[in-house]
Design an enzyme around this catalytic site. Sequence first.
Site, PDB file in Angstrom:
ATOM      1  N   GLU A   1      13.585  21.970  84.137  1.00  0.00           N
ATOM      2  CA  GLU A   1      14.120  20.855  83.361  1.00  0.00           C
ATOM      3  C   GLU A   1      13.821  21.079  81.891  1.00  0.00           C
ATOM      4  O   GLU A   1      14.087  20.207  81.070  1.00  0.00           O
ATOM      5  CB  GLU A   1      13.550  19.531  83.859  1.00  0.00           C
ATOM      6  CG  GLU A   1      12.055  19.420  83.778  1.00  0.00           C
ATOM      7  CD  GLU A   1      11.584  18.010  84.082  1.00  0.00           C
ATOM      8  OE1 GLU A   1      10.963  17.850  85.130  1.00  0.00           O
ATOM      9  OE2 GLU A   1      11.837  17.099  83.278  1.00  0.00           O
TER      10      GLU A   1
ATOM     11  N   CYS B   1      11.713  17.018  87.937  1.00  0.00           N
ATOM     12  CA  CYS B   1      10.710  17.812  88.668  1.00  0.00           C
ATOM     13  C   CYS B   1      11.123  18.130  90.088  1.00  0.00           C
ATOM     14  O   CYS B   1      10.416  18.846  90.800  1.00  0.00           O
ATOM     15  CB  CYS B   1       9.371  17.079  88.699  1.00  0.00           C
ATOM     16  SG  CYS B   1       8.744  16.715  87.072  1.00  0.00           S
TER      17      CYS B   1
ATOM     18  N   HIS C   1       4.091  15.971  94.295  1.00  0.00           N
ATOM     19  CA  HIS C   1       4.346  16.278  92.886  1.00  0.00           C
ATOM     20  C   HIS C   1       3.207  15.635  92.087  1.00  0.00           C
ATOM     21  O   HIS C   1       2.882  14.462  92.290  1.00  0.00           O
ATOM     22  CB  HIS C   1       5.699  15.719  92.454  1.00  0.00           C
ATOM     23  CG  HIS C   1       5.861  15.711  90.963  1.00  0.00           C
ATOM     24  ND1 HIS C   1       5.674  16.845  90.208  1.00  0.00           N
ATOM     25  CD2 HIS C   1       6.138  14.705  90.090  1.00  0.00           C
ATOM     26  CE1 HIS C   1       5.843  16.527  88.926  1.00  0.00           C
ATOM     27  NE2 HIS C   1       6.125  15.249  88.827  1.00  0.00           N
TER      28      HIS C   1
HETATM   29  P1  HMG Z   1      -1.850   5.166  79.534  1.00  0.00           P
HETATM   30  O1  HMG Z   1      -1.145   3.902  79.361  1.00  0.00           O
HETATM   31  O2  HMG Z   1      -2.390   5.831  78.334  1.00  0.00           O
HETATM   32  O3  HMG Z   1      -3.079   5.031  80.514  1.00  0.00           O
HETATM   33  O4  HMG Z   1      -0.862   6.191  80.231  1.00  0.00           O
HETATM   34  P2  HMG Z   1      -3.592   3.783  81.366  1.00  0.00           P
HETATM   35  O5  HMG Z   1      -4.097   2.745  80.471  1.00  0.00           O
HETATM   36  O6  HMG Z   1      -2.581   3.450  82.408  1.00  0.00           O
HETATM   37  O7  HMG Z   1      -4.839   4.510  82.057  1.00  0.00           O
HETATM   38  C1  HMG Z   1      -4.678   5.523  82.979  1.00  0.00           C
HETATM   39  C2  HMG Z   1      -5.751   5.340  84.055  1.00  0.00           C
HETATM   40  O8  HMG Z   1      -7.033   5.653  83.477  1.00  0.00           O
HETATM   41  C3  HMG Z   1      -5.872   3.929  84.602  1.00  0.00           C
HETATM   42  O9  HMG Z   1      -6.167   4.028  85.970  1.00  0.00           O
HETATM   43  C4  HMG Z   1      -7.080   3.378  83.854  1.00  0.00           C
HETATM   44  O10 HMG Z   1      -7.739   2.316  84.532  1.00  0.00           O
HETATM   45  C5  HMG Z   1      -7.947   4.607  83.791  1.00  0.00           C
HETATM   46  P3  HMG Z   1      -5.235   3.299  87.080  1.00  0.00           P
HETATM   47  O11 HMG Z   1      -5.290   1.855  86.753  1.00  0.00           O
HETATM   48  O12 HMG Z   1      -3.854   3.856  86.864  1.00  0.00           O
HETATM   49  O13 HMG Z   1      -5.843   3.703  88.350  1.00  0.00           O
HETATM   50  N1  HMG Z   1      -8.973   4.591  82.730  1.00  0.00           N
HETATM   51  C6  HMG Z   1     -10.207   5.059  82.907  1.00  0.00           C
HETATM   52  N2  HMG Z   1     -10.840   5.583  83.975  1.00  0.00           N
HETATM   53  C7  HMG Z   1     -12.136   5.974  83.804  1.00  0.00           C
HETATM   54  N3  HMG Z   1     -12.800   5.870  82.629  1.00  0.00           N
HETATM   55  C8  HMG Z   1     -12.225   5.353  81.537  1.00  0.00           C
HETATM   56  C9  HMG Z   1     -10.859   4.913  81.654  1.00  0.00           C
HETATM   57  N4  HMG Z   1      -9.983   4.364  80.785  1.00  0.00           N
HETATM   58  C10 HMG Z   1      -8.831   4.175  81.452  1.00  0.00           C
HETATM   59  N5  HMG Z   1     -12.884   5.255  80.390  1.00  0.00           N
HETATM   60  C11 HMG Z   1       0.424   7.385  81.810  1.00  0.00           C
HETATM   61  C12 HMG Z   1      -0.939   6.795  81.488  1.00  0.00           C
HETATM   62  C13 HMG Z   1       0.349   8.189  83.083  1.00  0.00           C
HETATM   63  C14 HMG Z   1       1.439   6.251  81.988  1.00  0.00           C
HETATM   64  C15 HMG Z   1       0.846   8.295  80.614  1.00  0.00           C
HETATM   65  O14 HMG Z   1       0.014   9.401  80.545  1.00  0.00           O
HETATM   66  C16 HMG Z   1       2.276   8.771  80.695  1.00  0.00           C
HETATM   67  O15 HMG Z   1       3.209   8.113  80.235  1.00  0.00           O
HETATM   68  N6  HMG Z   1       2.507   9.996  81.283  1.00  0.00           N
HETATM   69  C17 HMG Z   1       3.819  10.582  81.424  1.00  0.00           C
HETATM   70  C18 HMG Z   1       4.616   9.961  82.563  1.00  0.00           C
HETATM   71  C19 HMG Z   1       4.073  10.316  83.923  1.00  0.00           C
HETATM   72  O16 HMG Z   1       3.335  11.252  84.112  1.00  0.00           O
HETATM   73  N7  HMG Z   1       4.528   9.549  84.960  1.00  0.00           N
HETATM   74  C20 HMG Z   1       4.146   9.798  86.326  1.00  0.00           C
HETATM   75  C21 HMG Z   1       5.197   9.365  87.336  1.00  0.00           C
HETATM   76  S1  HMG Z   1       6.826  10.015  86.933  1.00  0.00           S
HETATM   77  C22 HMG Z   1       6.791  11.683  87.421  1.00  0.00           C
HETATM   78  O17 HMG Z   1       5.905  12.089  88.101  1.00  0.00           O
HETATM   79  C23 HMG Z   1       7.897  12.540  86.933  1.00  0.00           C
HETATM   80  C24 HMG Z   1       7.541  13.453  85.785  1.00  0.00           C
HETATM   81  O18 HMG Z   1       6.755  14.533  86.251  1.00  0.00           O
HETATM   82  C25 HMG Z   1       8.811  13.961  85.109  1.00  0.00           C
HETATM   83  C26 HMG Z   1       9.884  14.594  85.947  1.00  0.00           C
HETATM   84  O19 HMG Z   1      10.161  14.272  87.095  1.00  0.00           O
HETATM   85  O20 HMG Z   1      10.565  15.418  85.376  1.00  0.00           O
HETATM   86  C27 HMG Z   1       6.769  12.755  84.705  1.00  0.00           C
END
Ligand code: HMG
Length: 406
Positions: free
Chosen positions: A98, A130, A252
């Site tokens: 991609e 993906c 994934h």
């Molecule tokens: P964010 O908003 O910065 O993070 O983005 P958050 O506030 O959601 O925190 C992440 C986790 O860390 C949470 O845990 C927090 O509690 C925890 P959860 O509630 O989810 O279990 N946390 C802590 N833990 C321990 N100690 C601490 C601490 N602070 C916070 N101190 C997000 C996170 C993944 C949304 C961001 O990185 C993002 O936008 N990533 C890109 C999108 C993505 O990966 N999506 C996944 C699903 S889609 C997919 O898989 C397809 C993809 O691969 C693309 C394709 O298909 O081509 C992306």
Amino acid sequence: MSTSTASTASTTSTASTASTTVGIHDLSFATTEFVLPHTALAEYNGTEIGKYHVGIGQQSMSVPAADEDIVTLGAAAAAPIVARHGADGIRTLVFATESSIDQAKAAGVYVHSLLGLPSATRVVELKQACYGATAALQFAIGLIHRDPSQKVLVVASDVSKYELDSPGEATQGAAAVAMLVSADPALVRIEDPSGLFTADVMDFWRPNYRDAALVDGQESIGAYLQAVQGTWKDYSEQGGRPLEAFSAFCYHQPFTKMAYKAHRHLLNSAGHDTDETAVKQALGLTTAYNAVIGNSYTASVYLGLAALLDQAEDLTGQPVGFLSYGSGSVAEFFAGTVVPGYREHLRTAEHRTAIERRQAIGYDRYRALHERTLPTDGSDHATPAETTGPFRLAGISGHKRLYEKR
Ligand code: HMG
């Protein structure tokens, strides 16, 4: 041609029967020259490191050198497969990505050339975020059922790039997985049926004019979970194995914690308890490579398989569940059974080397590499020689990418 000769030829070329087993005969991966530890990113942006190490389950991310791209990574992943098996019987190369480098020409054609494959080869590029590599695998399986003497080289190669200083930044990465798909595979037999799911959602996308993906992070997690449930429902309705039959699950992994979220969701939606010891047992070994490489998009689920096969005690005869998700979105759940004797065919030492050979860089170097772009005006441009890998992007001239083999 006599009638009897014609009928013999037709029997030979359609020799597949329901009993032909088809699957992954060999698997090899490559990743980048550089690696950025999450500690360096956290130090720069003031994030508590627990969010990266525990919250999303990532330790470091692979960063491509200026002279690396999906072609050099894909060729580096596939070269050991061609070295081991030769090119005989490979009549199709499917390149899944991609992070495409051209709107028309398949990146696999460059890989075909770098690997010196015969001209009598069909080469094509597949895309659906993906999910593309799983589509490629299913395409390969269909071709081999049509003629079991043929082999298909599937190459899944991606560079995951989000905006600097965005939430997605910590989930970047890059790698390529190459798989030789054949009849009587040495590693994993892929089974029917598959559970399928498609939904038109805007959780993650990359318009043609953009380098970095656009994403709604929380929506993407929800869309992934919805797809897990949808594929499992269809898989069950198609007569698939029961959940408890699987000894491990390769998901994934955009970040490794996502596999845990997905598996708990699968268990709950199928009416099972989430026993955390059992969840850890089902997923634990599959996350080792993704945790240090980052999101490799199309390659990610198969890096999970590599990590599982390379580290598990003995999986002979065990069914493994695969959940492939591509934003946008398309997902597929399917099963594979690990073949007796598979351990003799693994590339565990080479895989460890691919990870350990990466040179750690600091935040400034990473940022400069992220901001680099190739000229778009057709002028001559030589890329700095940074990678020590077997293939490099030497430059660009007259709008053409120039590759070198070492
Ligand atoms: P964010 O908003 O910065 O993070 O983005 P958050 O506030 O959601 O925190 C992440 C986790 O860390 C949470 O845990 C927090 O509690 C925890 P959860 O509630 O989810 O279990 N946390 C802590 N833990 C321990 N100690 C601490 C601490 N602070 C916070 N101190 C997000 C996170 C993944 C949304 C961001 O990185 C993002 O936008 N990533 C890109 C999108 C993505 O990966 N999506 C996944 C699903 S889609 C997919 O898989 C397809 C993809 O691969 C693309 C394709 O298909 O081509 C992306």
